[in-house]
Design a protein around this motif. Structure first.
Motif, PDB file in Angstrom:
ATOM      1  N   SER A  89       0.831  -1.212   0.000  1.00 44.07           N
ATOM      2  CA  SER A  89       0.000   0.000   0.000  1.00 44.07           C
ATOM      3  C   SER A  89       0.865   1.262   0.000  1.00 44.07           C
ATOM      4  O   SER A  89       2.049   1.229   0.339  1.00 44.07           O
ATOM      5  CB  SER A  89      -0.934   0.006   1.208  1.00 44.07           C
ATOM      6  N   SER A  90       0.251   2.370  -0.394  1.00 43.79           N
ATOM      7  CA  SER A  90       0.921   3.671  -0.355  1.00 43.79           C
ATOM      8  C   SER A  90      -0.098   4.717   0.097  1.00 43.79           C
ATOM      9  O   SER A  90      -1.294   4.566  -0.128  1.00 43.79           O
ATOM     10  CB  SER A  90       1.515   4.023  -1.715  1.00 43.79           C
ATOM     11  N   TRP A  91       0.388   5.766   0.762  1.00 39.79           N
ATOM     12  CA  TRP A  91      -0.484   6.795   1.308  1.00 39.79           C
ATOM     13  C   TRP A  91       0.321   8.059   1.598  1.00 39.79           C
ATOM     14  O   TRP A  91       1.549   8.050   1.578  1.00 39.79           O
ATOM     15  CB  TRP A  91      -1.161   6.290   2.594  1.00 39.79           C
ATOM     16  N   ASP A  98       4.980  11.063   1.521  1.00 42.19           N
ATOM     17  CA  ASP A  98       4.426   9.980   0.716  1.00 42.19           C
ATOM     18  C   ASP A  98       5.090   8.693   1.184  1.00 42.19           C
ATOM     19  O   ASP A  98       6.326   8.580   1.175  1.00 42.19           O
ATOM     20  CB  ASP A  98       4.701  10.216  -0.773  1.00 42.19           C
ATOM     21  N   CYS A  99       4.266   7.730   1.625  1.00 41.89           N
ATOM     22  CA  CYS A  99       4.784   6.517   2.244  1.00 41.89           C
ATOM     23  C   CYS A  99       4.352   5.275   1.484  1.00 41.89           C
ATOM     24  O   CYS A  99       3.304   5.259   0.834  1.00 41.89           O
ATOM     25  CB  CYS A  99       4.278   6.407   3.686  1.00 41.89           C
ATOM     26  N   THR A 100       5.170   4.238   1.595  1.00 40.06           N
ATOM     27  CA  THR A 100       4.849   2.919   1.061  1.00 40.06           C
ATOM     28  C   THR A 100       5.192   1.886   2.130  1.00 40.06           C
ATOM     29  O   THR A 100       6.026   2.140   3.003  1.00 40.06           O
ATOM     30  CB  THR A 100       5.633   2.592  -0.219  1.00 40.06           C
ATOM     31  N   CYS A 101       4.542   0.735   2.037  1.00 45.22           N
ATOM     32  CA  CYS A 101       4.801  -0.346   2.983  1.00 45.22           C
ATOM     33  C   CYS A 101       5.173  -1.598   2.202  1.00 45.22           C
ATOM     34  O   CYS A 101       4.489  -1.957   1.239  1.00 45.22           O
ATOM     35  CB  CYS A 101       3.556  -0.611   3.830  1.00 45.22           C
ATOM     36  N   CYS A 108       9.135   6.463   3.779  1.00 48.94           N
ATOM     37  CA  CYS A 108       8.430   7.726   3.557  1.00 48.94           C
ATOM     38  C   CYS A 108       9.401   8.798   3.069  1.00 48.94           C
ATOM     39  O   CYS A 108      10.544   8.870   3.532  1.00 48.94           O
ATOM     40  CB  CYS A 108       7.768   8.209   4.848  1.00 48.94           C
TER      41      CYS A 108
END
Length: 153
Positions: A89-91, A98-101, A108
């Motif tokens: 996911s990204s948010w 802007d972050c990703t997992c 981030c």
């Protein structure tokens, strides 16, 4: 010291350059480069690539961080507020990152650029938290924007 031959018949570069037939030179140089020129062409290409890289690195200095997964966490990444984000996911978080997992952790990077080269005597920068952008305006009249010569981030 080894001797160097300057005989046009023995050196492809000298033979090519000393030819008196202009059409032959233009046809052959348009099709391929002489073997002696190839290392120079490759060197120039590498030099141009390194120059582009050297110029672009200072222009892209976004602040980034990696938060490794917590021990035993198998479902995703937990942000600073404790919210779970699934792998892949990204948010955008509340701090405009802007972050990703992924399976390594949460990565981030800041999503905005910061003005650094403007008239600080006459102007001020204002951060819009909703849009995650800076605006540089005159201190005495916020309806008038100021020119910014350089941004980082």
């Amino acid at each position: 010291m080894p001797s160097v031959s300057l005989d046009p018949e023995q050196s492809p570069l000298l033979h090519h350059a000393s030819s008196t037939e202009p059409e032959q030179i233009s046809k052959s140089s348009a099709a391929t480069l002489p073997p002696a020129i190839l290392p120079i062409a490759y060197s120039k290409t590498i030099l141009v690539c390194l120059l582009v890289l050297a110029v672009s690195v200072p222009l892209s200095n976004a602040a980034c961080f990696l938060q490794p997964l917590e021990p035993g966490e198998t479902d995703g990444c937990r942000d600073a507020d404790g919210e779970l984000h699934k792998f892949g996911s990204s948010w955008r978080d509340a701090d405009c990152n802007d972050c990703t997992c992924d399976e390594i952790g949460m990565n981030c990077c800041s999503s905005y650029v910061t003005p650094v080269d403007y008239d600080t005597e006459k102007c001020e920068s204002i951060f819009n938290q909703e849009a995650c952008t800076y605006k540089v305006v005159e201190k005495d009249d916020h309806s008038k924007e100021c020119p910014v010569h350089s941004w980082v981030g």
